[in-house]
Motif scaffolding. Structure first.
Motif, PDB file in Angstrom:
ATOM      1  N   GLY A 199       0.871  -1.288   0.035  1.00 14.66           N
ATOM      2  CA  GLY A 199       0.223  -0.010  -0.016  1.00 14.66           C
ATOM      3  C   GLY A 199       0.751   1.372   0.032  1.00 14.66           C
ATOM      4  O   GLY A 199       0.466   2.270  -0.447  1.00 14.66           O
ATOM      5  N   ASP A 200       2.112   1.256   0.384  1.00 16.36           N
ATOM      6  CA  ASP A 200       3.117   2.354   0.258  1.00 16.36           C
ATOM      7  C   ASP A 200       3.217   2.962  -1.042  1.00 16.36           C
ATOM      8  O   ASP A 200       3.161   2.154  -1.954  1.00 16.36           O
ATOM      9  CB  ASP A 200       4.442   2.102   1.174  1.00 16.36           C
ATOM     10  CG  ASP A 200       4.273   1.920   2.541  1.00 16.36           C
ATOM     11  OD1 ASP A 200       3.288   2.409   3.001  1.00 16.36           O
ATOM     12  OD2 ASP A 200       5.363   1.629   3.034  1.00 16.36           O
ATOM     13  N   THR A 201       3.483   4.249  -1.183  1.00 15.05           N
ATOM     14  CA  THR A 201       4.199   4.800  -2.343  1.00 15.05           C
ATOM     15  C   THR A 201       5.253   4.918  -2.457  1.00 15.05           C
ATOM     16  O   THR A 201       5.979   5.566  -1.193  1.00 15.05           O
ATOM     17  CB  THR A 201       3.294   6.271  -2.719  1.00 15.05           C
ATOM     18  OG1 THR A 201       1.759   5.626  -2.878  1.00 15.05           O
ATOM     19  CG2 THR A 201       3.642   6.717  -3.899  1.00 15.05           C
ATOM     20  N   VAL A 202       6.119   4.420  -3.271  1.00 13.58           N
ATOM     21  CA  VAL A 202       7.692   4.677  -3.371  1.00 13.58           C
ATOM     22  C   VAL A 202       8.058   5.407  -4.431  1.00 13.58           C
ATOM     23  O   VAL A 202       7.403   5.023  -5.618  1.00 13.58           O
ATOM     24  CB  VAL A 202       8.179   3.292  -3.175  1.00 13.58           C
ATOM     25  CG1 VAL A 202       7.853   2.634  -1.791  1.00 13.58           C
ATOM     26  CG2 VAL A 202       7.823   2.498  -4.120  1.00 13.58           C
ATOM     27  N   LEU A 203       9.068   5.853  -4.421  1.00 13.78           N
ATOM     28  CA  LEU A 203       9.898   6.656  -5.695  1.00 13.78           C
ATOM     29  C   LEU A 203      10.537   5.580  -6.220  1.00 13.78           C
ATOM     30  O   LEU A 203      11.828   4.952  -5.446  1.00 13.78           O
ATOM     31  CB  LEU A 203      10.553   7.877  -5.211  1.00 13.78           C
ATOM     32  CG  LEU A 203       9.712   9.072  -5.180  1.00 13.78           C
ATOM     33  CD1 LEU A 203      10.738  10.099  -4.886  1.00 13.78           C
ATOM     34  CD2 LEU A 203       8.837   9.386  -6.280  1.00 13.78           C
ATOM     35  N   VAL A 204      10.834   5.196  -7.541  1.00 15.33           N
ATOM     36  CA  VAL A 204      11.638   4.311  -7.946  1.00 15.33           C
ATOM     37  C   VAL A 204      12.348   4.876  -9.301  1.00 15.33           C
ATOM     38  O   VAL A 204      11.898   5.577 -10.179  1.00 15.33           O
ATOM     39  CB  VAL A 204      10.735   3.004  -8.756  1.00 15.33           C
ATOM     40  CG1 VAL A 204      11.506   2.066  -9.528  1.00 15.33           C
ATOM     41  CG2 VAL A 204       9.842   2.283  -7.610  1.00 15.33           C
ATOM     42  N   HIS A 205      13.789   4.317  -9.166  1.00 12.89           N
ATOM     43  CA  HIS A 205      14.555   4.913 -10.330  1.00 12.89           C
ATOM     44  C   HIS A 205      15.367   3.709 -10.497  1.00 12.89           C
ATOM     45  O   HIS A 205      16.045   2.844  -9.682  1.00 12.89           O
ATOM     46  CB  HIS A 205      15.370   5.899  -9.631  1.00 12.89           C
ATOM     47  CG  HIS A 205      16.702   6.251 -10.647  1.00 12.89           C
ATOM     48  ND1 HIS A 205      16.326   6.924 -11.853  1.00 12.89           N
ATOM     49  CD2 HIS A 205      17.983   6.289 -10.635  1.00 12.89           C
ATOM     50  CE1 HIS A 205      17.297   7.399 -12.629  1.00 12.89           C
ATOM     51  NE2 HIS A 205      18.342   6.704 -11.794  1.00 12.89           N
ATOM     52  N   ALA A 206      15.422   3.360 -11.908  1.00 13.77           N
ATOM     53  CA  ALA A 206      16.169   2.112 -12.471  1.00 13.77           C
ATOM     54  C   ALA A 206      15.810   0.847 -11.721  1.00 13.77           C
ATOM     55  O   ALA A 206      16.781   0.179 -11.327  1.00 13.77           O
ATOM     56  CB  ALA A 206      17.711   2.469 -12.233  1.00 13.77           C
ATOM     57  N   GLY A 207      14.727   0.777 -11.217  1.00 20.46           N
ATOM     58  CA  GLY A 207      14.179  -0.690 -10.897  1.00 20.46           C
ATOM     59  C   GLY A 207      14.750  -0.659  -9.205  1.00 20.46           C
ATOM     60  O   GLY A 207      14.235  -1.870  -8.789  1.00 20.46           O
ATOM     61  N   GLU A 208      14.870   0.291  -8.641  1.00 17.97           N
ATOM     62  CA  GLU A 208      15.340   0.216  -7.060  1.00 17.97           C
ATOM     63  C   GLU A 208      14.418   1.433  -6.623  1.00 17.97           C
ATOM     64  O   GLU A 208      14.496   2.535  -6.920  1.00 17.97           O
ATOM     65  CB  GLU A 208      16.664   0.762  -7.081  1.00 17.97           C
ATOM     66  CG  GLU A 208      17.179   0.606  -5.615  1.00 17.97           C
ATOM     67  CD  GLU A 208      17.088  -0.758  -5.017  1.00 17.97           C
ATOM     68  OE1 GLU A 208      16.965  -1.007  -4.124  1.00 17.97           O
ATOM     69  OE2 GLU A 208      17.764  -1.569  -5.845  1.00 17.97           O
ATOM     70  N   ALA A 209      13.665   1.161  -5.444  1.00 23.00           N
ATOM     71  CA  ALA A 209      12.990   2.013  -4.636  1.00 23.00           C
ATOM     72  C   ALA A 209      14.023   2.815  -4.043  1.00 23.00           C
ATOM     73  O   ALA A 209      14.835   2.339  -3.187  1.00 23.00           O
ATOM     74  CB  ALA A 209      11.905   1.268  -3.723  1.00 23.00           C
ATOM     75  N   ILE A 210      14.001   4.347  -4.200  1.00 23.59           N
ATOM     76  CA  ILE A 210      14.979   5.127  -3.448  1.00 23.59           C
ATOM     77  C   ILE A 210      14.389   5.867  -2.415  1.00 23.59           C
ATOM     78  O   ILE A 210      15.081   6.597  -1.457  1.00 23.59           O
ATOM     79  CB  ILE A 210      15.549   5.920  -4.500  1.00 23.59           C
ATOM     80  CG1 ILE A 210      14.541   6.822  -5.215  1.00 23.59           C
ATOM     81  CG2 ILE A 210      16.531   5.263  -5.503  1.00 23.59           C
ATOM     82  CD1 ILE A 210      15.335   7.956  -5.871  1.00 23.59           C
ATOM     83  N   ALA A 211      12.911   5.794  -2.268  1.00 30.21           N
ATOM     84  CA  ALA A 211      12.475   6.478  -1.113  1.00 30.21           C
ATOM     85  C   ALA A 211      10.907   6.146  -0.886  1.00 30.21           C
ATOM     86  O   ALA A 211      10.275   5.900  -1.952  1.00 30.21           O
ATOM     87  CB  ALA A 211      12.496   8.106  -1.309  1.00 30.21           C
ATOM     88  N   THR A 212      10.551   6.054   0.437  1.00 32.00           N
ATOM     89  CA  THR A 212       9.135   5.963   0.538  1.00 32.00           C
ATOM     90  C   THR A 212       8.447   7.582   0.758  1.00 32.00           C
ATOM     91  O   THR A 212       9.072   8.491   0.977  1.00 32.00           O
ATOM     92  CB  THR A 212       8.646   5.371   1.799  1.00 32.00           C
ATOM     93  OG1 THR A 212       9.426   6.253   2.828  1.00 32.00           O
ATOM     94  CG2 THR A 212       9.202   4.169   1.643  1.00 32.00           C
ATOM     95  N   VAL A 213       7.038   7.624   0.084  1.00 36.20           N
ATOM     96  CA  VAL A 213       6.461   8.842  -0.110  1.00 36.20           C
ATOM     97  C   VAL A 213       5.350   8.971   0.996  1.00 36.20           C
ATOM     98  O   VAL A 213       4.589   8.094   0.802  1.00 36.20           O
ATOM     99  CB  VAL A 213       5.961   9.217  -1.627  1.00 36.20           C
ATOM    100  CG1 VAL A 213       5.337  10.427  -1.923  1.00 36.20           C
ATOM    101  CG2 VAL A 213       7.218   9.021  -2.472  1.00 36.20           C
ATOM    102  N   GLU A 214       5.438   9.982   1.645  1.00 37.22           N
ATOM    103  CA  GLU A 214       4.256  10.336   2.750  1.00 37.22           C
ATOM    104  C   GLU A 214       3.234  11.152   1.885  1.00 37.22           C
ATOM    105  O   GLU A 214       3.580  12.090   1.491  1.00 37.22           O
ATOM    106  CB  GLU A 214       4.883  10.883   4.109  1.00 37.22           C
ATOM    107  CG  GLU A 214       5.718   9.738   4.804  1.00 37.22           C
ATOM    108  CD  GLU A 214       6.253  10.437   6.082  1.00 37.22           C
ATOM    109  OE1 GLU A 214       5.349  11.293   6.822  1.00 37.22           O
ATOM    110  OE2 GLU A 214       7.057  10.121   6.604  1.00 37.22           O
ATOM    111  N   GLU A 215       2.075  10.721   1.969  1.00 40.79           N
ATOM    112  CA  GLU A 215       0.897  11.431   1.178  1.00 40.79           C
ATOM    113  C   GLU A 215       0.525  12.547   2.093  1.00 40.79           C
ATOM    114  O   GLU A 215       0.594  12.397   3.346  1.00 40.79           O
ATOM    115  CB  GLU A 215      -0.088  10.433   0.721  1.00 40.79           C
ATOM    116  CG  GLU A 215       0.358   9.467  -0.328  1.00 40.79           C
ATOM    117  CD  GLU A 215       0.693   9.621  -1.571  1.00 40.79           C
ATOM    118  OE1 GLU A 215       0.101  10.646  -2.032  1.00 40.79           O
ATOM    119  OE2 GLU A 215       1.577   9.095  -2.228  1.00 40.79           O
TER     120      GLU A 215
END
Length: 79
Positions: free
Chosen positions: A63-79
């Protein structure tokens, strides 16, 4: 050869905000975690459908939103 130190690749105080990777300035994509899998992998919902990415670097949950770059999650996003 100069004796000055090389600049830090990310500016001081930088973080993964917005939708850009601070280390290379490429865009990161917001996705939603659908399933957590073994070995730090996850299935996520993207604009193009379901994709498999690594979440080994971030504390992600279903259910979390994450930022993905080059197939790797680099941060979780707090809505």
């Amino acid at each position: 050869m100069s004796e000055e130190p090389l600049p830090d690749p990310a500016p001081s105080g930088a973080s993964c905000d917005g939708q850009h990777c601070v280390t290379c300035s490429d865009e990161a994509v917001r996705v939603t975690v659908l399933r957590l899998l073994a070995e730090g992998m996850a299935d996520v919902e993207t604009e193009l459908g379901t994709e498999r990415i690594s979440v080994a670097l971030v504390p992600a949950a279903v259910g979390d939103t994450v930022l993905v770059h080059a197939g790797e999650a680099i941060a979780t996003v707090e809505e």
